[in-house]
Structure formats: C-alpha cells, structure tokens
Design a protein around this motif. Structure first.
Motif, PDB file in Angstrom:
ATOM      1  N   ALA A  30       0.828  -1.206   0.000  1.00 25.09           N
ATOM      2  CA  ALA A  30       0.000   0.000   0.000  1.00 25.09           C
ATOM      3  C   ALA A  30       0.864   1.257   0.000  1.00 25.09           C
ATOM      4  O   ALA A  30       0.560   2.231  -0.696  1.00 25.09           O
ATOM      5  N   ILE A  31       1.949   1.232   0.760  1.00 24.57           N
ATOM      6  CA  ILE A  31       2.859   2.385   0.808  1.00 24.57           C
ATOM      7  C   ILE A  31       3.528   2.582  -0.548  1.00 24.57           C
ATOM      8  O   ILE A  31       3.606   3.705  -1.063  1.00 24.57           O
ATOM      9  N   LEU A  32       4.016   1.502  -1.121  1.00 25.79           N
ATOM     10  CA  LEU A  32       4.705   1.583  -2.409  1.00 25.79           C
ATOM     11  C   LEU A  32       3.761   2.077  -3.504  1.00 25.79           C
ATOM     12  O   LEU A  32       4.116   2.974  -4.283  1.00 25.79           O
ATOM     13  N   ARG A  44      -1.735   9.034   1.567  1.00 30.99           N
ATOM     14  CA  ARG A  44      -2.201   8.328   0.375  1.00 30.99           C
ATOM     15  C   ARG A  44      -2.360   6.831   0.654  1.00 30.99           C
ATOM     16  O   ARG A  44      -3.292   6.198   0.155  1.00 30.99           O
ATOM     17  N   ALA A  45      -1.437   6.256   1.431  1.00 26.22           N
ATOM     18  CA  ALA A  45      -1.470   4.821   1.720  1.00 26.22           C
ATOM     19  C   ALA A  45      -2.435   4.478   2.841  1.00 26.22           C
ATOM     20  O   ALA A  45      -2.751   3.307   3.049  1.00 26.22           O
ATOM     21  N   GLY A  46      -2.884   5.486   3.594  1.00 29.28           N
ATOM     22  CA  GLY A  46      -3.792   5.237   4.714  1.00 29.28           C
ATOM     23  C   GLY A  46      -3.123   4.536   5.871  1.00 29.28           C
ATOM     24  O   GLY A  46      -3.705   3.645   6.492  1.00 29.28           O
ATOM     25  N   LEU A  68       5.348   3.790   9.933  1.00 22.06           N
ATOM     26  CA  LEU A  68       5.522   2.521   9.229  1.00 22.06           C
ATOM     27  C   LEU A  68       6.431   2.682   8.015  1.00 22.06           C
ATOM     28  O   LEU A  68       7.106   1.737   7.600  1.00 22.06           O
ATOM     29  N   ILE A  69       6.463   3.870   7.432  1.00 19.55           N
ATOM     30  CA  ILE A  69       7.365   4.121   6.305  1.00 19.55           C
ATOM     31  C   ILE A  69       8.814   4.073   6.784  1.00 19.55           C
ATOM     32  O   ILE A  69       9.690   3.515   6.110  1.00 19.55           O
ATOM     33  N   TYR A  70       9.053   4.630   7.958  1.00 20.22           N
ATOM     34  CA  TYR A  70      10.407   4.570   8.532  1.00 20.22           C
ATOM     35  C   TYR A  70      10.742   3.139   8.946  1.00 20.22           C
ATOM     36  O   TYR A  70      11.870   2.658   8.753  1.00 20.22           O
TER      37      TYR A  70
END
Length: 206
Positions: free
Chosen positions: A21-23, A46-48, A53-55
């Motif tokens: 979802a992040i990607l 955008r990923a909700g 969590l990105i880090y």
C-alpha cells in the motif's frame, strides 16, 4: 485468523499488505502530483497508514525511493508481451524500438521520471532514472542473445538516438499531443510513428 494461521503469519501478511500500500501510494503520488509532492506525510496519507511505518519498513524517504526504483526495474518486462527471437540485428532493434514505444506510452510514471531526469536531476530522481536505465539495458541484453550489429555501424549511437526520439515523442504526446507539426493524439497518429521508426531502424542496420 484461520485455524492454520499463527500470529507470526498474520503479522507477516499484514506487513506485506502495508508495504504494498505504501509503495503503490508513493507511485500514485509521483505520477499524479510530481516529484516535489513526494514526502513521508503525503505518502502516509495516500497509503492510509501511520508515517512511522514508512520509517520502519523502508527506513524513510530514501529507502522508499530505492524500493520504487526496484519496482520499476521490471517495467519493461511487465509492460511488453514476450518478443520472439529475431533473425537479424535489424529485426531485433525494430522489434525492441516499437515495444519500447508501447511500454513507455503505457506507463505515465516512467514518462515523468524521464522528464525529471532532464529538468530536476536531484539525487532521488537519479536513483529512479538509474533503475529505469538498468531495466532497459537488461531487457535489451536478454532479447539480443548472440546477435551482433553489422560491421562498421555505430550501434550504441544509433540506438541512443532512436530511444531518445521515442522518449521525446511520447513525452510530447502526453503533454501537448503534437511534435514538430505531427499529431500524437490518436492511435492512427502513433501507427504513423511506428511505421517511420521501423523504416528508420531497418535502414540504419541494412
């Protein structure tokens, strides 16, 4: 959770879904709003998901860009049907030039990366551009096999000019729908371009 799932299985599956979802969110943001819009907070929205969590999963924005680059490494293979082994180098380059044209037209994000490479050559853009170039080189190498260009022909320069021409025509078609008085809006327009590219490549390697 099913009877066969363990807590570890569920955590792994959820992490995989979140990473995807992040990607995908980052790629959509890049494609729709441009490179300047790419940031941890914007991607998280955008990923909700929580930006932490990105880090955790990517180590921050640089790691996320590297992951996007890795994902883009297969853009040609994913966007082009298998190409039959050609009999001659001229046939090879004609096939590949036309396949590259279709693949690039179908991928707005790769189009934007090509444009950013010229207009905004930041370190993050360079990473994405390198992934795009590496994918192109691997794709050519895999299909070429043992075929060699004719003697006394500057194949690298010819191929660079053909690729550059295709790239510029696709970007012009996406932005203005025209280049040098030639319409690039309808499929009939692109069929015209395909015929010219094929003729030029065959002539160059005759």
């Amino acid at each position: 959770m099913t009877g066969k799932d363990t807590p570890k299985d569920v955590r792994s599956r959820n992490r995989g879904q979140t990473e995807t979802a992040i990607l995908e969110g980052a790629k959509a943001l890049l494609s729709e709003e441009g490179f300047q819009a790419l940031g941890v907070n914007a991607v998280a929205r955008r990923a909700g998901c929580d930006k932490q969590l990105i880090y955790r999963y990517f180590g921050g924005l640089d790691g996320l860009v590297e992951a996007i680059g890795g994902d883009l490494a297969s853009w040609l293979q994913d966007g082009v049907p298998p190409v039959a082994q050609p009999a001659t180098y001229a046939e090879l380059m004609e096939c590949m030039a036309l396949a590259f044209l279709d693949a690039l037209r179908a991928n707005p994000l790769v189009q934007k990366i090509a444009a950013w490479e010229l207009s905004e050559p930041s370190p993050l853009v360079v990473k994405l551009a390198e992934a795009r170039a590496g994918s192109l080189a691997r794709w050519i190498g895999a299909i070429r096999g043992d075929l060699l260009p004719p003697a006394n022909v500057d194949a690298p320069a010819i191929n660079a000019v053909v690729i550059a021409a295709i790239q510029h025509l696709v970007l012009s078609g996406a932005t203005t729908g025209m280049f040098a008085g030639v319409a690039l809006r309808e499929e009939a327009d692109w069929d015209r371009v395909r015929k010219v590219i094929a003729r030029m490549v065959r002539s160059a390697y005759a």
